[in-house]
Design a protein around this motif. Structure first.
Motif, short mmCIF file in Angstrom:
data_model
loop_
_atom_site.label_atom_id
_atom_site.label_comp_id
_atom_site.label_asym_id
_atom_site.label_seq_id
_atom_site.Cartn_x
_atom_site.Cartn_y
_atom_site.Cartn_z
N UNK A 1 9.85 -2.03 -16.89
CA UNK A 1 9.74 -3.33 -17.81
C UNK A 1 9.06 -2.93 -19.25
N UNK A 2 8.28 -1.83 -19.20
CA UNK A 2 7.64 -1.40 -20.53
C UNK A 2 8.90 -0.83 -21.28
N UNK A 3 9.73 -0.04 -20.70
CA UNK A 3 10.77 0.51 -21.48
C UNK A 3 11.67 -0.77 -22.30
N UNK A 4 11.81 -1.74 -21.25
CA UNK A 4 12.64 -2.91 -21.57
C UNK A 4 11.90 -3.63 -22.99
N UNK A 5 10.85 -3.82 -22.79
CA UNK A 5 9.79 -4.44 -23.99
C UNK A 5 9.90 -3.39 -24.93
#
Length: 108
Positions: A7-11
């Motif tokens: 999720x952090x990479x997507x953000x």
């Protein structure tokens, strides 16, 4: 590829997308619509979607969009996402083109 992103990479990708939406100092309706579509594609949860919406109101800070922080495996995805957003309104402004070219060089 999306399945492999945290999720952090997507953000992180969405921070770059939003920063490109702001490249010409204005987030146009078609750019906003594409960002909302990408939020769904990236399967962001409501809190993450709210963060992205905030970046459409106020662009991410420069230190939040440091190309050096993009893992090599994600560089093509970031470039593709940035390309999508700058083309979203059917007009690539000189500021957008220059920002994209710089990002491309930094990620090469």
């Amino acid at each position: 590829m999306l399945k492999n992103l945290s999720h952090e990479d997507r953000l992180q990708v969405m921070r770059f997308v939003c920063s490109f939406a702001w490249a010409d100092l204005e987030v146009k309706p078609k750019e906003r619509a594409l960002v909302h579509k990408m939020v769904k594609e990236f399967q962001l949860d409501p809190d993450e979607a709210k963060q992205v919406e905030g970046w459409l109101q106020v662009p991410p800070r420069a230190e939040e969009v440091d190309p050096a922080t993009i893992p090599a495996a994600h560089r093509k995805m970031v470039l593709d996402a940035a390309r999508r957003i700058i083309k979203a309104d059917g007009n690539v402004d000189p500021e957008e083109a220059e920002s994209f070219e710089l990002l491309e060089q930094l990620l090469a």
